[in-house]
Write a protein that holds these residues in place. Structure first.
Motif, PDB file in Angstrom:
ATOM      1  N   ALA A  21      -5.648   9.442  15.235  1.00  0.00           N
ATOM      2  CA  ALA A  21      -5.771   9.787  13.827  1.00  0.00           C
ATOM      3  C   ALA A  21      -6.835  10.847  13.594  1.00  0.00           C
ATOM      4  N   GLN A  22      -6.669  11.580  12.501  1.00  0.00           N
ATOM      5  CA  GLN A  22      -7.658  12.567  12.108  1.00  0.00           C
ATOM      6  C   GLN A  22      -8.830  11.906  11.386  1.00  0.00           C
ATOM      7  N   SER A  23      -8.577  10.757  10.756  1.00  0.00           N
ATOM      8  CA  SER A  23      -9.607  10.043  10.008  1.00  0.00           C
ATOM      9  C   SER A  23      -9.245   8.575   9.998  1.00  0.00           C
ATOM     10  N   ASP A  24     -10.062   7.778   9.284  1.00  0.00           N
ATOM     11  CA  ASP A  24      -9.764   6.355   9.230  1.00  0.00           C
ATOM     12  C   ASP A  24      -8.894   5.995   8.034  1.00  0.00           C
ATOM     13  N   ARG A  25      -8.276   6.982   7.400  1.00  0.00           N
ATOM     14  CA  ARG A  25      -7.415   6.697   6.267  1.00  0.00           C
ATOM     15  C   ARG A  25      -6.109   6.058   6.740  1.00  0.00           C
ATOM     16  N   LEU A  26      -5.634   5.126   5.953  1.00  0.00           N
ATOM     17  CA  LEU A  26      -4.374   4.477   6.251  1.00  0.00           C
ATOM     18  C   LEU A  26      -3.240   5.468   6.042  1.00  0.00           C
ATOM     19  N   VAL A  27      -2.320   5.539   6.979  1.00  0.00           N
ATOM     20  CA  VAL A  27      -1.169   6.421   6.858  1.00  0.00           C
ATOM     21  C   VAL A  27      -0.011   5.597   6.323  1.00  0.00           C
ATOM     22  N   ALA A  37      -3.126   6.889  -4.998  1.00  0.00           N
ATOM     23  CA  ALA A  37      -4.220   7.848  -5.098  1.00  0.00           C
ATOM     24  C   ALA A  37      -5.433   7.318  -4.350  1.00  0.00           C
ATOM     25  N   SER A  38      -6.073   8.197  -3.591  1.00  0.00           N
ATOM     26  CA  SER A  38      -7.284   7.818  -2.878  1.00  0.00           C
ATOM     27  C   SER A  38      -8.477   7.807  -3.829  1.00  0.00           C
ATOM     28  N   ILE A 167       4.553 -10.487  -6.888  1.00  0.00           N
ATOM     29  CA  ILE A 167       3.476 -10.174  -7.842  1.00  0.00           C
ATOM     30  C   ILE A 167       2.935  -8.764  -7.596  1.00  0.00           C
ATOM     31  N   LEU A 168       2.612  -8.462  -6.338  1.00  0.00           N
ATOM     32  CA  LEU A 168       2.057  -7.136  -6.039  1.00  0.00           C
ATOM     33  C   LEU A 168       3.099  -6.038  -6.225  1.00  0.00           C
ATOM     34  N   LYS A 169       4.350  -6.362  -5.981  1.00  0.00           N
ATOM     35  CA  LYS A 169       5.418  -5.371  -6.171  1.00  0.00           C
ATOM     36  C   LYS A 169       5.516  -4.955  -7.638  1.00  0.00           C
ATOM     37  N   VAL A 170       5.385  -5.912  -8.542  1.00  0.00           N
ATOM     38  CA  VAL A 170       5.378  -5.588  -9.970  1.00  0.00           C
ATOM     39  C   VAL A 170       4.170  -4.724 -10.316  1.00  0.00           C
ATOM     40  N   MET A 171       3.021  -5.074  -9.754  1.00  0.00           N
ATOM     41  CA  MET A 171       1.811  -4.304 -10.039  1.00  0.00           C
ATOM     42  C   MET A 171       1.948  -2.868  -9.566  1.00  0.00           C
ATOM     43  N   LYS A 172       2.583  -2.686  -8.427  1.00  0.00           N
ATOM     44  CA  LYS A 172       2.780  -1.334  -7.883  1.00  0.00           C
ATOM     45  C   LYS A 172       3.859  -0.577  -8.641  1.00  0.00           C
ATOM     46  N   GLU A 173       5.029  -1.173  -8.763  1.00  0.00           N
ATOM     47  CA  GLU A 173       6.195  -0.430  -9.224  1.00  0.00           C
ATOM     48  C   GLU A 173       6.373  -0.438 -10.738  1.00  0.00           C
ATOM     49  N   GLU A 174       5.946  -1.512 -11.404  1.00  0.00           N
ATOM     50  CA  GLU A 174       6.121  -1.587 -12.856  1.00  0.00           C
ATOM     51  C   GLU A 174       4.864  -1.116 -13.597  1.00  0.00           C
ATOM     52  N   ILE A 175       3.707  -1.602 -13.146  1.00  0.00           N
ATOM     53  CA  ILE A 175       2.460  -1.236 -13.828  1.00  0.00           C
ATOM     54  C   ILE A 175       1.935   0.101 -13.318  1.00  0.00           C
ATOM     55  N   GLY A 176       2.185   0.404 -12.049  1.00  0.00           N
ATOM     56  CA  GLY A 176       1.850   1.723 -11.517  1.00  0.00           C
ATOM     57  C   GLY A 176       0.432   1.858 -11.007  1.00  0.00           C
ATOM     58  N   VAL A 177      -0.116   0.791 -10.400  1.00  0.00           N
ATOM     59  CA  VAL A 177      -1.493   0.864  -9.908  1.00  0.00           C
ATOM     60  C   VAL A 177      -1.541   1.428  -8.492  1.00  0.00           C
ATOM     61  N   ASP A 178      -2.709   1.922  -8.124  1.00  0.00           N
ATOM     62  CA  ASP A 178      -2.945   2.480  -6.792  1.00  0.00           C
ATOM     63  C   ASP A 178      -3.636   1.493  -5.863  1.00  0.00           C
ATOM     64  N   LEU A 229      -7.112   0.864   4.576  1.00  0.00           N
ATOM     65  CA  LEU A 229      -6.591   0.037   3.483  1.00  0.00           C
ATOM     66  C   LEU A 229      -7.647  -0.112   2.393  1.00  0.00           C
ATOM     67  N   ILE A 230      -8.833  -0.551   2.781  1.00  0.00           N
ATOM     68  CA  ILE A 230      -9.958  -0.657   1.850  1.00  0.00           C
ATOM     69  C   ILE A 230     -10.650   0.707   1.806  1.00  0.00           C
ATOM     70  N   ASP A 231     -10.770   1.289   0.609  1.00  0.00           N
ATOM     71  CA  ASP A 231     -11.380   2.620   0.564  1.00  0.00           C
ATOM     72  C   ASP A 231     -12.576   2.718  -0.372  1.00  0.00           C
TER      73      ASP A 231
END
Length: 345
Positions: A21-27, A37-38, A167-178, A229-231
């Motif tokens: 990897a180039q960095s420790d960011r999750l791919v 969004a990071s 639950i998390l799928k709704v938060m991601k896809e319906e509410i639109g959180v990062d 994952l944790i940023d």
């Protein structure tokens, strides 16, 4: 085996970088929604209790405030799998794996990232019980993450049909959180949170941490989690965390992850006074400067919370208690709080 485990912990904590990897960011490679969004390079965050379902003025002021991240808060998981906003304990926002909350709120949340807005990242805070509250959020995550458990009405584990996944799928896809923000102040089971993090990564979500005590617990979550994952870590520097210092926590956690201090603003607990270590904008700026002297790489800060911003104005604090600050309007107070963080950097 011990050497392998140590290497994995160091990797997760940010001390080692994967060879490939180039960095420790999750791919992110799955197709379950947009790439999250990071953390902004300079991360100025407002916690958003007091914003469900909210109104156009509140969200317009946030878009114009200069804050880069908004954390929707607080949200609680109940024993039947329903999720409730801390602003409405009678009507769930998620029921049976489906979004059933305010449609207007979804529009408000989506508006935060409009082209002219300063906001580039949205998180959702999962808050747990404290004091003598009944079991909720993190009690249930601990009980549900293991697929071997059998509970009525709950699909345990972290598979695609599980209650937690939905639950998390709704938060991601319906509410639109990062990202999902972990505010566990009672259960402290790192294995269950790490498993929740695995699920979050599968759904293209970041995970952030919101500690005030027990650094070894939070360190273990970092150790168990996939790098990237944790940023960001939001450190509570008020009430029970009033003596917390970001630089000291960075040493305790042994991590390269950024640590952003959270301040309780005046107006908290519906008073203009300095309760629970709440601070004026001038005091917040001074603390930011002090923290940065000890932790020069610090590039962020946060305010808890929007409900208290409204309380400050509603109670006419600037007039009734001039020592609490000078803001007399909602929009002015938000900008003053933003500037207290920015100028402290």
């Amino acid at each position: 085996m011990k050497l392998l485990f140590l290497s994995l912990c160091l990797l997760a904590a940010g001390f080692l970088t994967p060879v490939s990897a180039q960095s420790d960011r999750l791919v992110y490679s799955s197709v379950n929604g947009s790439i999250p969004a990071s953390r902004p390079e300079t991360n100025l965050t407002m916690f958003g209790r007091g914003m469900y379902p909210g109104d156009d003025t509140t969200y317009q002021n946030l878009r114009n405030s200069g804050f880069t991240t908004v954390i929707l808060s607080s949200f609680y998981i109940r024993a039947n799998g329903d999720v409730y906003s801390g602003d409405d304990n009678k009507n769930p926002i998620i029921h049976d794996g489906q979004y059933v909350g305010s449609k207007e709120w979804l529009k408000h949340v989506a508006s935060l990232k409009q082209k002219s807005s300063s906001v580039t990242r949205i998180e959702i805070l999962l808050e747990g019980r404290w004091f003598n509250q009944t079991p909720n959020t993190y009690d249930h995550i601990q009980a549900w993450y293991d697929p071997a458990q059998t509970l009525p009405g709950i699909v345990t584990g972290i598979g695609n049909n599980s209650t937690l996944y939905k639950i998390l799928k709704v938060m991601k896809e319906e509410i639109g959180v990062d990202a999902i923000c972990i505010d566990d102040e009672s259960v402290y089971n790192s294995e269950s949170i790490a498993k929740l993090g695995e699920l979050a990564a599968r759904l293209n979500l970041h995970m952030t941490l919101c500690p005030f005590a027990k650094p070894e617990y939070w360190k273990d979550i970092i150790c168990r989690s996939q790098p990237g994952l944790i940023d960001v870590i939001y450190l509570q520097c008020y009430d029970g965390g009033r003596r917390n210092v970001p630089g000291a926590w960075k040493d305790k956690l042994q991590t390269s992850l950024p640590i952003d201090p959270i301040f309780l603003c005046r107006g908290a607990f519906s008073t203009c006074n300095a309760v629970h270590n709440s601070k004026t904008p001038a005091e917040i700026k001074a603390e930011m400067i002090r923290f940065r002297e000890l932790y020069p790489e610090m590039k962020g800060g946060a305010i808890w919370q929007m409900a208290d911003v409204k309380s400050y104005i509603r109670n006419n604090c600037a007039v009734q208690y001039p020592e609490s600050g000078t803001s007399t309007t909602f929009s002015q107070y938000i900008i003053d709080l933003h500037n207290s963080l920015k100028e402290g950097l």
